[in-house]
Design an enzyme around this catalytic site. Structure first.
Site, PDB file in Angstrom:
ATOM      1  N   ASP A  38     -12.925   5.547   2.489  1.00 51.33           N
ATOM      2  CA  ASP A  38     -11.494   5.603   2.814  1.00 51.33           C
ATOM      3  C   ASP A  38     -11.093   7.013   3.230  1.00 51.33           C
ATOM      4  OD1 ASP A  38      -8.723   5.649   2.871  1.00 51.33           O
ATOM      5  OD2 ASP A  38      -8.453   4.567   0.984  1.00 51.33           O
ATOM      6  N   GLU A  78      -7.161   0.519  -4.679  1.00 51.04           N
ATOM      7  CA  GLU A  78      -7.200   0.416  -3.220  1.00 51.04           C
ATOM      8  C   GLU A  78      -8.535  -0.145  -2.719  1.00 51.04           C
ATOM      9  OE1 GLU A  78      -6.033   4.370  -2.145  1.00 51.04           O
ATOM     10  OE2 GLU A  78      -3.996   4.055  -2.874  1.00 51.04           O
ATOM     11  N   LYS A 137       2.853  11.145  -3.574  1.00 55.37           N
ATOM     12  CA  LYS A 137       1.836  10.437  -4.351  1.00 55.37           C
ATOM     13  C   LYS A 137       0.906  11.400  -5.095  1.00 55.37           C
ATOM     14  CE  LYS A 137      -1.745   6.900  -3.531  1.00 55.37           C
ATOM     15  NZ  LYS A 137      -2.305   6.035  -2.456  1.00 55.37           N
ATOM     16  N   ASP A 152       0.878  -1.168   0.000  1.00 54.80           N
ATOM     17  CA  ASP A 152       0.000   0.000   0.000  1.00 54.80           C
ATOM     18  C   ASP A 152       0.914   1.216   0.000  1.00 54.80           C
ATOM     19  OD1 ASP A 152      -1.660   2.143   0.509  1.00 54.80           O
ATOM     20  OD2 ASP A 152      -2.407   1.401   2.435  1.00 54.80           O
TER      21      ASP A 152
HETATM   22  P1  ADP Z   1      -3.029   7.338   3.827  1.00 56.84           P
HETATM   23  O1  ADP Z   1      -3.948   6.338   3.215  1.00 56.84           O
HETATM   24  O2  ADP Z   1      -3.393   8.746   3.505  1.00 56.84           O
HETATM   25  O3  ADP Z   1      -1.593   7.061   3.569  1.00 56.84           O
HETATM   26  P2  ADP Z   1      -3.645   6.258   6.520  1.00 56.84           P
HETATM   27  O4  ADP Z   1      -4.766   5.386   6.143  1.00 56.84           O
HETATM   28  O5  ADP Z   1      -2.432   5.598   7.096  1.00 56.84           O
HETATM   29  O6  ADP Z   1      -3.215   7.294   5.416  1.00 56.84           O
HETATM   30  O7  ADP Z   1      -4.226   7.288   7.608  1.00 56.84           O
HETATM   31  C1  ADP Z   1      -3.413   8.220   8.246  1.00 56.84           C
HETATM   32  C2  ADP Z   1      -4.260   9.082   9.135  1.00 56.84           C
HETATM   33  O8  ADP Z   1      -4.909   8.274  10.134  1.00 56.84           O
HETATM   34  C3  ADP Z   1      -3.453  10.130   9.885  1.00 56.84           C
HETATM   35  O9  ADP Z   1      -4.101  11.385   9.812  1.00 56.84           O
HETATM   36  C4  ADP Z   1      -3.462   9.611  11.299  1.00 56.84           C
HETATM   37  O10 ADP Z   1      -3.355  10.658  12.262  1.00 56.84           O
HETATM   38  C5  ADP Z   1      -4.823   8.944  11.371  1.00 56.84           C
HETATM   39  N1  ADP Z   1      -4.926   7.990  12.478  1.00 56.84           N
HETATM   40  C6  ADP Z   1      -4.131   6.943  12.734  1.00 56.84           C
HETATM   41  N2  ADP Z   1      -4.514   6.312  13.866  1.00 56.84           N
HETATM   42  C7  ADP Z   1      -5.587   6.995  14.338  1.00 56.84           C
HETATM   43  C8  ADP Z   1      -6.440   6.862  15.486  1.00 56.84           C
HETATM   44  N3  ADP Z   1      -6.224   5.898  16.394  1.00 56.84           N
HETATM   45  N4  ADP Z   1      -7.444   7.750  15.641  1.00 56.84           N
HETATM   46  C9  ADP Z   1      -7.658   8.730  14.752  1.00 56.84           C
HETATM   47  N5  ADP Z   1      -6.893   8.906  13.658  1.00 56.84           N
HETATM   48  C10 ADP Z   1      -5.867   8.060  13.448  1.00 56.84           C
HETATM   49 MG    MG Z   2      -4.676   4.864   2.130  1.00 56.81          MG
END
Ligand code: ADP
Ligand code: MG
Length: 618
Positions: free
Chosen positions: A211, A187, A87, A23
Site C-alpha cells: 500500500d 485496510e 490521521k 476509507d
Molecule cells: P492515502 O491512502 O494516503 O489517503 P491514496 O491511496 O489516495 O492516499 O493515494 C494518494 C496518492 O496517489 C497521491 O500522492 C496521488 O498523487 C497519487 N496518485 C493518484 N493517482 C495517481 C496516478 N495516476 N499516478 C501516480 N500517482 C497517483
Molecule cells: Mg490508503
C-alpha cells in the site's frame, strides 16, 4: 489479529438501514456501498465523476469549515489554518509527535506531555478526533446526498498497525460525525475482501498487501484461514509516499529552471503551483511517456525515464520494507500466494514493475488502487448487515466495556462488536502522592461519562505501597470468556498486589435497552465529546499545576525572581480558568504556563517532572 464475520443481531441500530464502508485515508477518503440489487461494491461518485475527498480541512476567517478539494487549495497559501494528515495524529501525544513536528505546517499544541495532542487554529484547539470527525461528516453528507437516504451506520478502515488508542479514536470520530461505527477493520484486510479473498470457507492463503499512498507506505503480510484474517507482520515507512514523488519532481524543476529558492519561500503561490504541476506530471506519466506544460510562461517538461530516475531510490526503500516484513513473518517470497496493490501511488508503472519483480508473480491490480480499501469496507459492511448468508457468525459484545477514569470519564477497554472471547489490558496510575488504594469501577455503554452508562461492578485495589503520584503502574485487564462472563483484574506491577472480580455484563439487559443505549450515544455524541474535552482539559491542567507547583517549590532558588513571579501569576490564572473557562481557554492558559516554565525546566531538566506526567490517572 483481526477476525471478521460477525453477527450483529444485537448491538445495531435499525437493521433495514444501509451500511457504508469508509476509507478514512491520510491523503484521501472515500465511501463505498453494496447496492442490494447488484450485489457489487461500488465507490460513491459525485455528479462530476469524482470519488476521492482529499482529507484536508480548512478553517476560514468567519468560522467557515471546508473539507476536500476546496480546502486543499489553501494548503500552501494558508498553512496555519489548513489541516492535512490528521490521521497521523490519531491517538498520539505530543511526545510521540515531537521528532516529526516539522512535517506539519500548522500548530500542534506543545504541552511536552503524554496527553493526547491538540491542533491550535487561532484561539481554538481541536483534537484529532474532532478533525477526523469533520472529514467523516463531510463524507456522510456527500453519501446522503448521492444515495438520497440517511446514512447512519458505517465500517471504517484503519492501518493494520493502529493500536488500541488509535482505533478507539477512529470510533469516536465516527460517533461524533453521527455514525454508528459497527466495525473498525484493517485496510489490508479490506483490500483482500475487495478482491474476494477471505470470502470462501476452507481457504488458507498468505497474502502480501503493498500500500503506497500519498504520504505513507505500508506492507502487510496476512494469513487467511477459513475466513479469519490474521496479521502476520507489518512494515513500512510512515513518511514515504506519492507526496515524496511530487517533491522530487519539484526539486528537479527548481534546479533545472534555476529558480531561486528564496523566491519560492517568498512566493507561496508559485510554490503551490509548482507542487500541483509536479503531481499532475507524475499522474500523467503513469499512462503517457512524456509530460509537457508551462509554468508562469516558461515551458517545463518531464519524461517518464527522468521521472523514474528521480523516484527509483524511493521505490527501492519500499522493497527493503517488504524484505523486512517477510523476515518478521518468518516467510520467504515463495510462501506468498497473492500480492495486492493498494494506494494511488501504485499506479506508477515503475512501482508495479518493481513489486512484480520482487515477489515474482502477477499482481492483483485490476481494481482502482485508491478505491480498493473502501470497496472492501463495503464488502465487510454487507457481511455485517447479514446479507452474505454463507458467512460464519460469531458471538460479539453488544456494548463497550470499560472503567471510570479521572473526572468521571469512560475509558473503553473492549469496544462493542468485539468478538468473544475478547481480551484487553491497559495501564493506569495514581492521582495523589502516597495513594494506597485505587477504586476500579467497571461500566458498560457507549457514552463518554460513566454516569450515563451502566455500572457493572466496583472494587478496591488496596495495599499499593506509598509512592509519588504517577509512579505506581496498575494494569487493569478485561477478559470476556466464551460464556460472556467478564473477569476484571487489577494488578500493581511494582508491588504485585492484585484483585479480581467477575461479572455477567448481559445480565438483566434486554435487546431494546441495548438499542436505546446505542441510539442515545449517537444523539448525545456532540455534547458528550464537549464534556469529555472539558474534563480532559481540566485534568491536564490539574496535572500540570501539580507538577509545576512542586517543581517550583523544589527549585525556587535556581530561578530568577522574575521567573518565580511570572510563573506564580500564570499558575493563579490557570487555577481561575479551570473553574470558569471553556476547554480552549484552559488550553491557552496551559500553553501560557508552559511557555513560561519551558526555558527553565529545560535548564534544570528534572526527570521527575516529565516522569510524573506519564500515565492516565483513575
Ligand atoms: P492515502 O491512502 O494516503 O489517503 P491514496 O491511496 O489516495 O492516499 O493515494 C494518494 C496518492 O496517489 C497521491 O500522492 C496521488 O498523487 C497519487 N496518485 C493518484 N493517482 C495517481 C496516478 N495516476 N499516478 C501516480 N500517482 C497517483
Ligand atoms: Mg490508503
Amino acid at each position: 489479529m483481526a477476525k471478521i464475520g460477525i453477527n450483529i443481531s444485537t448491538g445495531s441500530l435499525q437493521q433495514q438501514d444501509i451500511i457504508v464502508g469508509i476509507d478514512l485515508g491520510t491523503t484521501n477518503s472515500l465511501v463505498s456501498i453494496i447496492y442490494p440489487d447488484t450485489r457489487e461494491p461500488v465507490v460513491l461518485k459525485e455528479y462530476d465523476g469524482s470519488t476521492l475527498v482529499p482529507s484536508v480541512i480548512h478553517f476560514g476567517d468567519s468560522g467557515k469549515v471546508t473539507v476536500g478539494d476546496e480546502a486543499k487549495e489553501y494548503l500552501i497559501t494558508e498553512p496555519f489554518n489548513t489541516i492535512f494528515s490528521a490521521k497521523r495524529l490519531m491517538g498520539k501525544s505530543y511526545n510521540d509527535m515531537r521528532s516529526v513536528s516539522s512535517h506539519f505546517t500548522y500548530k500542534i499544541h506543545d504541552d511536552n506531555s503524554d496527553n493526547l495532542v491538540k491542533v491550535q487554529v487561532g484561539d481554538l484547539f481541536y483534537s484529532p478526533v474532532e478533525l477526523s470527525s469533520l472529514i467523516l461528516k463531510e463524507l456522510k453528507v456527500r453519501a446522503e446526498h448521492i444515495l438520497k437516504t440517511p446514512v447512519k451506520r458505517a465500517v471504517i478502515t484503519v492501518p493494520a498497525y493502529f493500536n488500541d488508542a488509535q482505533r478507539q479514536a477512529t470510533r469516536d470520530a465516527g460517533k461524533l460525525a453521527g455514525l454508528d461505527v459497527l466495525r473498525i477493520i484493517n485496510e489490508p484486510t479490506a483490500a483482500s475482501l475487495a478482491y474476494g479473498l477471505g470470502l470462501k470457507k476452507d481457504e488458507t492463503k498468505t497474502i502480501a498487501v503493498y500500500d503506497l499512498g500519498g504520504g505513507t507506505f505500508d506492507i502487510s503480510i496476512l494469513r487467511i484461514t477459513n475466513g479469519v484474517f490474521e496479521v502476520l507482520s507489518t512494515n513500512g515507512d510512515t513518511y514515504l509516499g506519492g507526496d515524496d514523488f511530487d517533491l522530487a519532481v519539484l526539486s528537479y524543476w527548481v534546479e533545472k529552471l534555476k529558480i531561486d529558492r528564496s523566491l519560492l519561500d517568498a512566493n507561496k503561490n508559485l510554490l503551490q503551483e509548482l507542487r500541483l504541476k509536479a503531481e499532475g506530471a507524475k499522474k500523467e506519466l503513469s499512462s503517457m511517456p512524456d509530460f509537457y506544460s508551462e509554468i508562469s510562461g516558461s515551458p517545463i517538461s518531464l519524461s517518464r525515464s527522468e521521472f523514474e530516475n528521480l523516484i527509483s531510490p524511493l521505490v527501492s526503500r519500499t522493497l527493503t520494507s517488504c524484505k523486512n516484513a517477510l523476515a518478521d513473518a518468518q516467510l520467504s517470497i515463495g510462501d506468498i500466494d497473492e500480492v495486492i496493490m493498494v494506494g494511488g501511488s501504485t499506479r506508477v508503472p515503475l512501482v508495479k514493475e518493481s513489486v512484480e519483480n520482487f515477489f515474482q508473480m502477477k499482481l492483483h491490480d485490476s481494481l482502482n488502487p485508491d478505491e480498493v480499501v473502501a470497496l472492501g469496507a463495503a464488502v465487510q459492511a454487507d457481511i455485517l448487515a447479514g446479507n452474505n448468508k454463507d458467512f460464519l457468525l460469531l458471538d460479539i459484545t453488544p456494548l463497550s466495556l470499560g472503567i471510570e477514569t479521572m473526572g468521571g470519564l469512560m475509558d473503553v477497554l473492549i469496544p462493542r462488536n468485539s468478538k468473544i472471547p475478547a481480551k484487553a489490558g491497559r495501564q493506569y496510575t495514581t492521582q495523589k502522592d502516597g495513594q494506597g488504594s485505587m477504586r476500579i469501577s467497571v461500566y458498560q455503554g457507549e457514552r463518554d461519562l460513566v454516569k450515563d452508562n451502566r455500572k457493572l461492578a466496583e472494587f478496591n485495589l488496596s495495599g499499593i505501597p506509598g509512592m509519588p503520584a504517577g509512579l505506581p503502574k496498575v494494569e487493569v485487564s478485561f477478559l470476556v470468556n466464551a460464556d460472556g462472563i467478564l473477569v476484571v483484574t487489577a494488578k500493581e506491577l511494582r508491588s504485585g498486589v492484585q484483585q479480581a472480580i467477575e461479572v455477567r455484563p448481559q445480565y438483566g439487559l434486554t435487546d431494546a435497552e441495548v438499542e436505546k443505549m446505542l441510539e442515545e450515544s449517537i444523539t448525545y455524541a456532540q455534547s458528550d465529546i464537549q464534556v469529555r474535552a472539558l474534563v480532559e482539559a481540566q485534568t491536564e491542567a490539574e496535572q500540570i499545576l501539580g507538577t509545576t507547583e512542586s517543581f517550583l517549590q523544589k527549585n525556587k532558588s535556581f530561578l530568577s525572581d522574575s521567573e518565580n513571579e511570572t510563573t506564580k501569576q500564570a499558575i493563579l490564572k490557570l487555577k481561575q480558568i479551570i473553574k470558569t473557562g471553556n476547554k480552549d481557554e484552559i488550553h491557552a492558559a496551559i500553553e501560557k504556563l508552559n511557555e513560561i516554565s519551558r526555558p527553565y525546566a529545560e535548564r534544570l531538566m528534572d526527570e521527575a517532572v516529565t516522569d510524573a506526567l506519564k500515565g492516565k490517572r483513575i
